[in-house]
Design a protein around this motif. Structure first.
Motif, mmCIF file in Angstrom:
data_model
loop_
_atom_site.group_PDB
_atom_site.id
_atom_site.type_symbol
_atom_site.label_atom_id
_atom_site.label_comp_id
_atom_site.label_asym_id
_atom_site.label_seq_id
_atom_site.Cartn_x
_atom_site.Cartn_y
_atom_site.Cartn_z
ATOM 1 N N ASP A 283 36.232 69.928 45.709
ATOM 2 C CA ASP A 283 34.868 69.702 46.193
ATOM 3 C C ASP A 283 34.030 70.938 45.912
ATOM 4 N N SER B 161 37.279 68.001 38.494
ATOM 5 C CA SER B 161 38.657 67.776 38.083
ATOM 6 C C SER B 161 39.110 69.005 37.304
ATOM 7 N N ARG C 246 27.532 69.246 43.293
ATOM 8 C CA ARG C 246 28.186 68.188 42.537
ATOM 9 C C ARG C 246 28.316 66.935 43.389
ATOM 10 N N ALA C 247 27.894 65.820 42.840
ATOM 11 C CA ALA C 247 28.013 64.564 43.568
ATOM 12 C C ALA C 247 29.465 64.085 43.606
ATOM 13 N N GLN C 248 30.234 64.461 42.588
ATOM 14 C CA GLN C 248 31.627 64.072 42.508
ATOM 15 C C GLN C 248 32.502 65.332 42.477
ATOM 16 N N PRO C 249 33.741 65.227 42.960
ATOM 17 C CA PRO C 249 34.636 66.395 42.911
ATOM 18 C C PRO C 249 34.889 66.841 41.471
ATOM 19 N N GLN D 129 41.598 67.903 42.350
ATOM 20 C CA GLN D 129 40.223 67.523 42.646
ATOM 21 C C GLN D 129 39.637 68.538 43.625
#
Length: 213
Positions: free
Chosen positions: A34, A43, A38-41, A32
């Motif tokens: 950062d 993948s 991006r709001a989410q990490p 994961q």
């Protein structure tokens, strides 16, 4: 160019021969990362030469694509392995398009970091083009997470001279080998990388006349 290609072939032969014992399934791990914008990490997938004796998983199974098998979180094999970044796919392409490339590289003695394109649905068609502009930041964040510095770059059919400013291209100090596939007269304008000659200081440009997309 012939001498250069011979040297590359010799290096690849060394890697292939030294990786003969790694012909089994590669190791695979999911990280994961950062990333800005991006709001989410993110993948991302890491493929690597691995010791045997771990759970076999299939990455990227879908109704369209067959998954790529690997040894989940297996111990890394002994040795020193160069890192290759794989960024394959984009727009609204299927996820995990680059996993088979990463696995094949790992079986030949490389560590492959696969940064997948984001998952976009039918409702995301309007934002798909904007995703292309976020990809460089995704790639940079993924490399930073592994604390690796790019030593050289090989780019195939890239037309980035119109996407980046002259000052940005001139600031690239990493050695770059840019390749276009096919005869010069057959290269589409959107893929023609010849405009990078002189714009990137340490760039070499060549066409692969017998190559076919």
């Amino acid at each position: 160019m012939r001498l250069r290609l011979k040297r590359v072939a010799m290096v690849m032969a060394i890697y292939v021969s030294s990786a003969a014992a790694l012909a089994g399934l590669p190791g695979v791990a999911t990280l994961q990362v950062d990333a800005p914008q991006r709001a989410q990490p993110l993948s991302v997938t890491l493929w690597y030469p691995a010791a045997q004796g771990s759970e076999v998983v299939s990455i990227g199974d879908s109704a369209v694509l067959e998954g790529t098998p690997g040894l989940l979180d297996a111990p890394v094999a002994e040795g020193t392995f160069p890192l290759v970044l794989v960024s394959h796919g984009g727009m609204r392409s299927a996820p995990h398009l680059g996993e088979w490339i990463g696995a094949a590289l790992a079986q030949r003695g490389f560590i492959a970091l696969v940064v997948p394109a984001p998952r976009l649905g039918l409702q995301d068609a309007a934002i798909a083009p904007a995703e292309l502009w976020k990809r460089p930041a995704d790639i940079s964040a993924s490399l930073t997470a592994l604390e690796h510095r790019i030593g050289a770059a090989l780019i195939v059919d890239p037309e980035i001279s119109s996407a980046f400013s002259a000052a940005s291209l001139a600031s690239i100090k990493t050695p770059v080998l840019a390749l276009n596939q096919g005869e010069a007269s057959d290269i589409l304008p959107g893929l023609d990388a010849s405009g990078l000659v002189g714009a990137v200081p340490a760039l070499e440009y060549h066409t692969m006349v017998q190559a076919r997309r």
